[in-house]
Design a protein around this motif. Structure first.
Motif, mmCIF file in Angstrom:
data_model
loop_
_atom_site.group_PDB
_atom_site.id
_atom_site.type_symbol
_atom_site.label_atom_id
_atom_site.label_comp_id
_atom_site.label_asym_id
_atom_site.label_seq_id
_atom_site.Cartn_x
_atom_site.Cartn_y
_atom_site.Cartn_z
ATOM 1 N N GLU A 12 -6.338 -5.095 2.103
ATOM 2 C CA GLU A 12 -5.102 -5.827 2.404
ATOM 3 C C GLU A 12 -3.885 -4.926 2.227
ATOM 4 O O GLU A 12 -3.783 -4.185 1.248
ATOM 5 C CB GLU A 12 -4.971 -7.032 1.478
ATOM 6 N N GLU A 13 -2.962 -5.068 3.143
ATOM 7 C CA GLU A 13 -1.746 -4.243 3.109
ATOM 8 C C GLU A 13 -0.906 -4.498 1.859
ATOM 9 O O GLU A 13 -0.184 -3.618 1.396
ATOM 10 C CB GLU A 13 -0.910 -4.519 4.359
ATOM 11 N N MET B 99 -5.118 2.967 5.028
ATOM 12 C CA MET B 99 -4.327 1.910 5.670
ATOM 13 C C MET B 99 -4.402 2.021 7.194
ATOM 14 O O MET B 99 -4.410 1.011 7.903
ATOM 15 C CB MET B 99 -2.869 1.997 5.220
ATOM 16 N N SER C 251 -7.647 -1.285 7.706
ATOM 17 C CA SER C 251 -6.964 -2.570 7.526
ATOM 18 C C SER C 251 -7.903 -3.675 7.989
ATOM 19 O O SER C 251 -8.809 -3.448 8.809
ATOM 20 C CB SER C 251 -5.669 -2.601 8.336
#
Length: 345
Positions: free
Chosen positions: A155-156, A322, A326
């Motif tokens: 998760e970002e 990232m 993601s």
């Protein structure tokens, strides 16, 4: 597209990576316009409403569920979330013995035999790593054309976590951190605790403590180390967990194997240096930006942590994970697998 997600009943009790994978994949797919329903055993469903079912985890706990879906005639996709250090030849041999005995007399079951049968039913098998994919191709005899790797994701929000909350609550910063269940042999927490005794540095282990001989042994051993903090289960969606990742200096996951360990991905995008097992496909995700340790050697785990403590932090790993892992990227790959399966029915 209407997809049904299913997994073991125990997943909601155990929590952990499987639950995260199911819920985050569902959320990301829905943002792509895919309708996803979580299978609820207490609700009547019309199986004809769904295009296919995606089962997470291949083991004895999901075998009969998969069989029931097969009997209903709905296409099945399986993410095995499975690995073993036993040789592929041994696994293949056990499966052959399982099949032979069951041809003579039903009632003899092995985990490997059940998993092999589930994969035989599946239209696609979707491991998290290349190493896991090789295991299923060579040991479980899944044809290469039915294997599609769908990686784990992160998760970002962890990339934007602040250390302040954890520092304020526990007065710790730049410490050694591990997150995972305390008790399962695979998680290797007892060896980690012994390794931390050799390091003059504050540390913390966050995880659900199992009421088992192994879990109890971990807690008793941890009492010997005044520099070690044990925290029993911080919820995954808690800001405090994200803050712990951001506050630590080194994150350690010396499991017997990981595919690849969602907690390590979360810690990496929060900026932590990573010390991890090399087994299960972790190198595919962390490449040269992590320190790999022998999970069966307390000395090697300790030396790996000491080496990490001396290194400067780098943003390379955070940025690469990232960009590549993601949950949006995961969902895009899952959607493509679904489309390929449905187009080839």
């Amino acid at each position: 597209m209407n997809i049904l997600f299913a997994t073991s009943q125990a997943t909601s009790l155990v929590r952990g990576g499987v639950l995260t994978q199911v819920l985050q994949t569902k959320e990301a797919l829905e943002k792509l316009g895919v309708k996803v329903t979580l299978f609820d055993m207490w609700k009547d469903i019309d199986i004809r409403e769904y295009d296919l079912v995606h089962i997470f985890s291949a083991n004895f706990a999901t075998y009969h569920l998969a069989r029931a879906f097969k009997v209903k005639g709905i296409p099945i996709i399986i993410s095995p979330i499975f690995f073993t250090r036993r040789s592929k030849r041994l696994v293949k041999g056990v499966i052959a013995i399982d099949k032979f005995i069951n041809r003579i007399s039903r009632g003899f079951w092995t985990d490997y035999g059940l998993i092999a049968e589930m994969c035989h039913w599946a239209k696609a098998v979707t491991p998290n790593t290349k190493e896991e994919a090789t295991l299923f191709q060579q040991a479980f005899s899944v044809p290469k054309e039915r294997i599609d790797i769908i990686p784990n994701g992160v998760e970002e929000r962890f990339a934007h976590a602040s250390p302040d909350l954890f520092v304020k609550q526990y007065g710790m910063k730049d410490f050694i951190l591990s997150v995972g269940h305390i008790g399962p042999q695979r998680k290797n927490v007892l060896r980690l605790i012994k390794a931390l005794e050799k390091i003059d540095h504050p540390s913390a282990i966050i995880g659900r403590i199992e009421n088992t001989p192994s879990g109890i042994a971990c807690i008793e051993r941890a009492k010997r180390n005044p520099r070690l903090l044990i925290l029993d289960s911080i919820p995954h969606n808690s800001m405090l967990l994200a803050s712990a990742y951001a506050a630590c200096d080194v994150f350690v996951l010396p499991s017997q194997f990981e595919t690849p360990g969602i907690a390590a991905l979360e810690a990496a995008v929060a900026g932590a240096k990573i010390v991890i097992t090399p087994i299960g496909g972790t190198k595919e995700y962390f490449s040269g930006d992590a320190i790999y340790v022998n999970p069966y050697s307390v000395k090697d785990i300790a030396n790996g942590i000491k080496t990490a403590l001396q290194k400067d932090k780098s943003s390379n790993l955070k940025e690469r994970i990232m960009n590549q892992y993601s949950w949006k990227k995961v969902a895009e790959k899952a959607k493509l697998v679904y489309e390929n399966v449905l187009n080839n029915l």
